[in-house]
Each structure stands twice: as C-alpha cells, then as structure tokens.
Design an enzyme around this catalytic site. Sequence first.
Site, mmCIF file in Angstrom:
data_model
loop_
_atom_site.group_PDB
_atom_site.id
_atom_site.type_symbol
_atom_site.label_atom_id
_atom_site.label_comp_id
_atom_site.label_asym_id
_atom_site.label_seq_id
_atom_site.Cartn_x
_atom_site.Cartn_y
_atom_site.Cartn_z
ATOM 1 N N LYS A 159 0.810 -1.198 0.000
ATOM 2 C CA LYS A 159 0.000 0.000 0.000
ATOM 3 C C LYS A 159 0.850 1.259 0.000
ATOM 4 O O LYS A 159 0.376 2.344 -0.307
ATOM 5 C CB LYS A 159 -0.888 0.021 1.258
ATOM 6 C CG LYS A 159 -1.808 -1.151 1.403
ATOM 7 C CD LYS A 159 -2.598 -0.999 2.732
ATOM 8 C CE LYS A 159 -3.342 -2.236 3.101
ATOM 9 N NZ LYS A 159 -3.906 -2.136 4.469
ATOM 10 N N GLY A 160 2.109 1.125 0.386
ATOM 11 C CA GLY A 160 2.940 2.285 0.716
ATOM 12 C C GLY A 160 3.106 3.332 -0.370
ATOM 13 O O GLY A 160 3.310 4.506 -0.073
ATOM 14 N N GLU A 167 7.746 2.494 -6.161
ATOM 15 C CA GLU A 167 7.824 2.089 -4.754
ATOM 16 C C GLU A 167 7.852 3.327 -3.855
ATOM 17 O O GLU A 167 8.380 4.367 -4.261
ATOM 18 C CB GLU A 167 9.125 1.306 -4.515
ATOM 19 C CG GLU A 167 8.965 -0.191 -4.408
ATOM 20 C CD GLU A 167 8.371 -0.655 -3.084
ATOM 21 O OE1 GLU A 167 7.713 0.139 -2.384
ATOM 22 O OE2 GLU A 167 8.565 -1.832 -2.759
ATOM 23 N N ASP A 206 14.018 -0.742 1.107
ATOM 24 C CA ASP A 206 14.685 -0.956 2.395
ATOM 25 C C ASP A 206 15.658 -2.140 2.225
ATOM 26 O O ASP A 206 16.764 -1.952 1.712
ATOM 27 C CB ASP A 206 13.577 -1.208 3.431
ATOM 28 C CG ASP A 206 14.070 -1.312 4.845
ATOM 29 O OD1 ASP A 206 14.239 -0.272 5.492
ATOM 30 O OD2 ASP A 206 14.288 -2.445 5.320
ATOM 31 N N LYS A 219 16.922 3.487 1.175
ATOM 32 C CA LYS A 219 17.731 3.324 2.394
ATOM 33 C C LYS A 219 18.843 2.314 2.107
ATOM 34 O O LYS A 219 18.749 1.143 2.472
ATOM 35 C CB LYS A 219 16.845 2.834 3.546
ATOM 36 C CG LYS A 219 15.784 3.835 3.951
ATOM 37 C CD LYS A 219 15.163 3.501 5.291
ATOM 38 C CE LYS A 219 14.050 2.532 5.173
ATOM 39 N NZ LYS A 219 13.397 2.234 6.473
ATOM 40 N N PHE A 256 13.332 4.643 10.357
ATOM 41 C CA PHE A 256 11.998 4.176 9.955
ATOM 42 C C PHE A 256 11.124 5.405 9.788
ATOM 43 O O PHE A 256 10.981 6.210 10.703
ATOM 44 C CB PHE A 256 11.416 3.220 10.996
ATOM 45 C CG PHE A 256 10.231 2.474 10.452
ATOM 46 C CD1 PHE A 256 10.405 1.302 9.723
ATOM 47 C CD2 PHE A 256 8.938 2.957 10.631
ATOM 48 C CE1 PHE A 256 9.312 0.630 9.185
ATOM 49 C CE2 PHE A 256 7.845 2.284 10.095
ATOM 50 C CZ PHE A 256 8.031 1.120 9.373
ATOM 51 N N VAL A 257 10.560 5.550 8.607
ATOM 52 C CA VAL A 257 9.791 6.761 8.315
ATOM 53 C C VAL A 257 8.316 6.443 8.102
ATOM 54 O O VAL A 257 7.960 5.362 7.635
ATOM 55 C CB VAL A 257 10.362 7.504 7.082
ATOM 56 C CG1 VAL A 257 11.732 8.069 7.376
ATOM 57 C CG2 VAL A 257 10.428 6.606 5.862
ATOM 58 N N ASP A 298 3.298 3.614 6.495
ATOM 59 C CA ASP A 298 2.662 3.347 7.795
ATOM 60 C C ASP A 298 3.607 2.662 8.771
ATOM 61 O O ASP A 298 4.678 2.161 8.405
ATOM 62 C CB ASP A 298 1.466 2.422 7.601
ATOM 63 C CG ASP A 298 1.907 0.971 7.376
ATOM 64 O OD1 ASP A 298 2.809 0.755 6.530
ATOM 65 O OD2 ASP A 298 1.400 0.080 8.061
HETATM 66 P P1 IMP Z 1 11.977 -4.056 1.532
HETATM 67 O O1 IMP Z 1 12.648 -4.399 2.840
HETATM 68 O O2 IMP Z 1 12.868 -3.244 0.647
HETATM 69 O O3 IMP Z 1 11.440 -5.283 0.870
HETATM 70 O O4 IMP Z 1 10.755 -3.114 1.886
HETATM 71 C C1 IMP Z 1 9.506 -3.701 1.965
HETATM 72 C C2 IMP Z 1 8.441 -2.784 2.466
HETATM 73 O O5 IMP Z 1 8.686 -2.474 3.825
HETATM 74 C C3 IMP Z 1 8.282 -1.449 1.794
HETATM 75 O O6 IMP Z 1 7.574 -1.514 0.584
HETATM 76 C C4 IMP Z 1 7.480 -0.743 2.873
HETATM 77 O O7 IMP Z 1 6.127 -1.117 2.794
HETATM 78 C C5 IMP Z 1 8.078 -1.295 4.150
HETATM 79 N N1 IMP Z 1 9.059 -0.358 4.720
HETATM 80 C C6 IMP Z 1 10.411 -0.417 4.650
HETATM 81 N N2 IMP Z 1 10.967 0.620 5.281
HETATM 82 C C7 IMP Z 1 9.939 1.369 5.754
HETATM 83 C C8 IMP Z 1 9.856 2.601 6.483
HETATM 84 O O8 IMP Z 1 10.859 3.243 6.853
HETATM 85 N N3 IMP Z 1 8.608 3.034 6.781
HETATM 86 C C9 IMP Z 1 7.464 2.385 6.406
HETATM 87 N N4 IMP Z 1 7.495 1.239 5.713
HETATM 88 C C10 IMP Z 1 8.726 0.744 5.391
HETATM 89 MG MG MG Z 2 3.866 -1.000 6.064
#
Ligand code: IMP
Ligand code: MG
Length: 188
Positions: A41-42, A96, A100, A128, A149-150, A156
């Site tokens: 959803k982000g 995206e 992260d 990040k 963490f934002v 969210d």
């Molecule tokens: P990934 O670790 O790159 O696979 O990130 C997966 C998902 O984690 C992202 O699409 C976000 O939904 C969530 N996420 C990662 N970092 C943050 C953050 O700092 N704030 C909120 N959601 C996050």
């Molecule tokens: Mg989330």
Amino acid sequence: MPPSLQPLLSPPQIAEAVARLAAAIRQDYAGRQPLLVGVLKGAFVFLADLVRALDMPLSVGFVRLASYRGTGSSGAVQLLCDLQEPVAKRDVLLVEGVVDSGRTAAWLWQHLAAQQPASLRLCTLLDKPARRQVPVQIDYRGFTLPDVFVVGYGLDCNEQYRHLPGLYVLQAPGDTASPRGFEPLLPD
Ligand code: IMP
Ligand code: MG
C-alpha cells in the site's frame, strides 16, 4: 510513552522531489505510454502525485506484496494481489514508496521481467541503501535516507500515520539517538 515523530521532509520538499522525478521520467518516456506499477500500500500517495506531475499518457496498475522481516524471519516475499494488466511489450515503471532490504523490489523485478516487458525500470521516493540485503537497481530516486523508519505520505507503522502529508522519522520510546544514524538528507 508513545513513539515520537521527528519531521523529516515537508510537503513542499516532497513536491519538489516529485516534480524532479516526473521531469526525468517524462523526458525518458517521451512518445511512449508507460505502465506505472504501484506497490501497495505504501506507494499509493506517491504514485497519485507522480501521475499528476507527469501529465502524460500512461497506464496504471497495482500489485500488493507482503514481506516478512525481523529476526528468525525468512525474508520471504508473498504476492497478495498480482497486476491485472498485461506486461508483455510494455514499458513498465515500478513505483515504490521506499526500498529498504530490497527484497520486495528485487522479487517484483524478477516477477515482471519474466513476463517480457519492452523495458523495466524502478522509481522509488525513498532509498535506504544502508539497509540493503539484496541488490536493486534504482533508476529514479527521490531521497537517500540513513537507517531510519519513516512514516507519513502513505507509509505506515501498523497502519498508522499514512495520512500525514509530510514524512516523519518514527522513534521508539527510549531511543535517545536523534534519530539513530541520522545524517543530513541527500536529495538525488
Ligand atoms: P523491503 O525491505 O525493501 O522489501 O521493503 C519492503 C516494504 O517495507 C516497503 O515496501 C514498505 O512497505 C516497508 N518499509 C520499509 N521501510 C519502511 C519505512 O521506513 N517506513 C514504512 N514502511 C517501510
Ligand atoms: Mg507497512
């Protein structure tokens, strides 16, 4: 004590980054009609603003994924809702909110690349790199962040804070570093 929110990026700062990304994308995709794939959803707020800033013919689709993180987790990605639009021969731009660990973006990349798009690129508002576990190629990047963490602007924490128009660093109670690992932002 509730977690505290430290202002990170104001709505005008975000709007400036969205305009910059849109200008680059519009130029690169001139004469084509890209398929923008929002990662729910982000990314929903970012995608909505990006589409309006692009102001060009395009298609929009969505995918929804869940990624499992934390100690003892497999880091597996689960596809909750697949893209409904055909990808073959399309110019696909993944959108995206934040990259992260990179697991979600890398998984999606493979998933879409297997369907033979004409081209495949990734746009993320936030990156990040210090958190990366899986390499990801980012073609359009709004901001590079340290390990924080934002929340806000669609992002969210347990479904809270998505409505905030700006971006904030979420600090857990007792986390005195201000915020942990924080460095000046690097707008790309
Ligand atoms: P990934 O670790 O790159 O696979 O990130 C997966 C998902 O984690 C992202 O699409 C976000 O939904 C969530 N996420 C990662 N970092 C943050 C953050 O700092 N704030 C909120 N959601 C996050
Ligand atoms: Mg989330």
